[in-house]
Every structure is written in C-alpha cells, then in structure tokens.
Write a protein that holds these residues in place. Structure first.
Motif, short mmCIF file in Angstrom:
data_model
loop_
_atom_site.label_atom_id
_atom_site.label_comp_id
_atom_site.label_asym_id
_atom_site.label_seq_id
_atom_site.Cartn_x
_atom_site.Cartn_y
_atom_site.Cartn_z
N THR A 60 0.83 -1.19 0.00
CA THR A 60 0.00 0.00 0.00
C THR A 60 0.87 1.25 0.00
N THR A 61 0.34 2.28 -0.63
CA THR A 61 1.00 3.58 -0.55
C THR A 61 0.54 4.23 0.74
N LEU A 62 1.45 4.87 1.40
CA LEU A 62 1.11 5.54 2.64
C LEU A 62 0.53 6.91 2.31
N PRO A 63 -0.47 7.33 3.06
CA PRO A 63 -1.14 8.59 2.72
C PRO A 63 -0.19 9.77 2.76
N GLY A 64 -0.29 10.57 1.72
CA GLY A 64 0.50 11.78 1.65
C GLY A 64 -0.28 12.90 1.00
N GLY A 65 -1.53 12.60 0.66
CA GLY A 65 -2.37 13.61 0.04
C GLY A 65 -2.12 13.69 -1.46
N GLU A 66 -2.78 14.61 -2.09
CA GLU A 66 -2.64 14.83 -3.52
C GLU A 66 -1.25 15.37 -3.83
N VAL A 67 -0.71 14.98 -4.97
CA VAL A 67 0.57 15.50 -5.42
C VAL A 67 0.31 16.84 -6.08
N PRO A 68 0.77 17.92 -5.46
CA PRO A 68 0.53 19.24 -6.05
C PRO A 68 1.36 19.43 -7.31
N PRO A 69 0.79 20.05 -8.35
CA PRO A 69 1.55 20.30 -9.57
C PRO A 69 2.78 21.14 -9.28
N GLY A 70 3.93 20.69 -9.80
CA GLY A 70 5.17 21.45 -9.64
C GLY A 70 5.82 21.35 -8.28
N ALA A 71 5.33 20.46 -7.40
CA ALA A 71 5.94 20.32 -6.07
C ALA A 71 7.35 19.78 -6.21
N ARG A 72 8.25 20.18 -5.34
CA ARG A 72 9.63 19.72 -5.35
C ARG A 72 9.83 18.62 -4.32
N ALA A 73 11.01 17.99 -4.33
CA ALA A 73 11.31 16.84 -3.47
C ALA A 73 11.10 17.15 -1.99
N VAL A 74 11.33 18.39 -1.57
CA VAL A 74 11.18 18.71 -0.16
C VAL A 74 9.74 18.52 0.31
N ASP A 75 8.80 18.47 -0.63
CA ASP A 75 7.40 18.32 -0.28
C ASP A 75 6.90 16.88 -0.38
N VAL A 76 7.77 15.94 -0.73
CA VAL A 76 7.29 14.62 -1.10
C VAL A 76 7.65 13.50 -0.12
N THR A 77 7.85 13.80 1.12
CA THR A 77 8.27 12.79 2.07
C THR A 77 7.38 11.55 2.05
N GLN A 78 6.07 11.70 2.06
CA GLN A 78 5.18 10.56 2.08
C GLN A 78 4.83 10.04 0.69
N ILE A 79 5.07 10.81 -0.35
CA ILE A 79 4.68 10.39 -1.69
C ILE A 79 5.41 9.11 -2.08
N GLY A 80 6.66 8.97 -1.73
CA GLY A 80 7.44 7.79 -2.09
C GLY A 80 7.39 6.69 -1.05
N ALA A 81 6.38 6.68 -0.19
CA ALA A 81 6.31 5.71 0.91
C ALA A 81 5.38 4.55 0.58
N LEU A 82 5.89 3.34 0.78
CA LEU A 82 5.11 2.12 0.60
C LEU A 82 5.19 1.28 1.86
N LEU A 83 4.13 0.54 2.12
CA LEU A 83 4.11 -0.41 3.23
C LEU A 83 3.84 -1.78 2.63
N VAL A 84 4.80 -2.69 2.78
CA VAL A 84 4.66 -4.05 2.27
C VAL A 84 4.33 -4.96 3.45
N THR A 85 3.17 -5.60 3.40
CA THR A 85 2.79 -6.58 4.41
C THR A 85 3.17 -7.94 3.85
N LEU A 86 4.15 -8.57 4.50
CA LEU A 86 4.77 -9.77 3.95
C LEU A 86 3.89 -11.01 4.03
N GLY A 87 3.04 -11.10 5.02
CA GLY A 87 2.18 -12.28 5.13
C GLY A 87 2.92 -13.47 5.73
N SER A 88 2.49 -14.68 5.37
CA SER A 88 3.02 -15.87 6.02
C SER A 88 4.05 -16.62 5.19
#
Length: 151
Positions: A60-88
């Motif tokens: 799953t992607t972790l919530p970070g809200g909408e990606v604003p047009p023209g936003a720079r990397a300093v604004d994207v901390t959560q945009i590149g975040a994924l949570l992998v649930t490995l299971g059994s």
C-alpha cells in the motif's frame, strides 16, 4: 536522506531485538534528489506494481495527500512511501528484496534513494555500487529471514 558512498545499515540494539510486533511489515521510502513530486509518485507506482506480483499480503501507498503540480522533493516525504505486508510466506522478504534490488539496478540514470525499515532496523541506500547494495540487502535480509514466516 543524505547521499552516501555506501549503504547505511544500522543494527538494532538489544532492546529493539526483543520482538517487534510488526516484523512482517517492510516500510519503503523512495526519494530522488531534485525530483518533482509527480516523478517520485510515478517511480513509486512502478515499484509498487512489481511488488504486487509477489507472494505478499499487500503493498500500500502511505497517505501523503494529492501530489501538487510542480511540487519539489522537499514536499514529497510521504509520496514515495510504501508499506509491504509480507504475510506468512517464508520467502516473501527475500522476494521483495530481490525485486527492489533489481528495480534499483535498472534506475542508474535517475539514482533513486531508498530507505527500508522493519521495526527499528533501517537500511538506507543512496549512490552505492551494485555490489554494496547486494551486500547490504543480504545482511538486512538475513537479519529478518523469518519475517512473515508462520511461527
């Protein structure tokens, strides 16, 4: 994340090793220096699609809200975040690590940086050679080789 010549691998201390309740969850944070938010979101989507083909419970992607047009990397901390649930599956973590390593290897032109975290154990990869990444992933994977496996 500061660029480094080698991956950073921090060994959990004794207190941290005593049983993390979310040992079957791998947090991934993808960043790229000077990248626009849309670019980071696109790269994250590609990685997520590859991970969803594996024997994992969810990616799953972790919530970070909408990606604003023209936003720079300093604004994207959560945009590149994924949570992998490995299971059994006993091999899920190794499969995930193999896919991530392969994915990073195909991105030499863009140089994404990754932070992988299981509990309090963190691996940061930025500007490292393929051999350095392979060794760091091997160590990280060995420390969590039972992650996701049924007791």
């Amino acid at each position: 994340m500061e660029p480094t010549d080698t991956p950073t691998l921090r060994r959990p201390d004794e207190h941290e090793q005593r049983g993390d309740p979310v040992e079957n969850e791998l947090h991934i944070l993808l960043t790229e220096q000077d990248a626009e938010a849309e670019r980071v979101a696109e790269l994250t989507g590609y990685l997520r699609a590859e991970l969803l083909d594996l024997d994992v419970d969810d990616v799953t992607t972790l919530p970070g809200g909408e990606v604003p047009p023209g936003a720079r990397a300093v604004d994207v901390t959560q945009i590149g975040a994924l949570l992998v649930t490995l299971g059994s599956s006993a091999t899920a973590l190794n499969q995930v690590m193999t896919v991530i390593r392969s994915w990073v290897g195909r991105r030499h032109d863009t140089h994404p940086s990754l932070q992988l975290r299981m509990g309090d154990d963190v691996l940061e990869v930025s500007e490292a050679t393929d051999d350095q990444v392979a060794e760091a992933f091997k160590i990280f994977g060995e420390r969590h080789s039972r992650a996701g496996a049924e007791p």
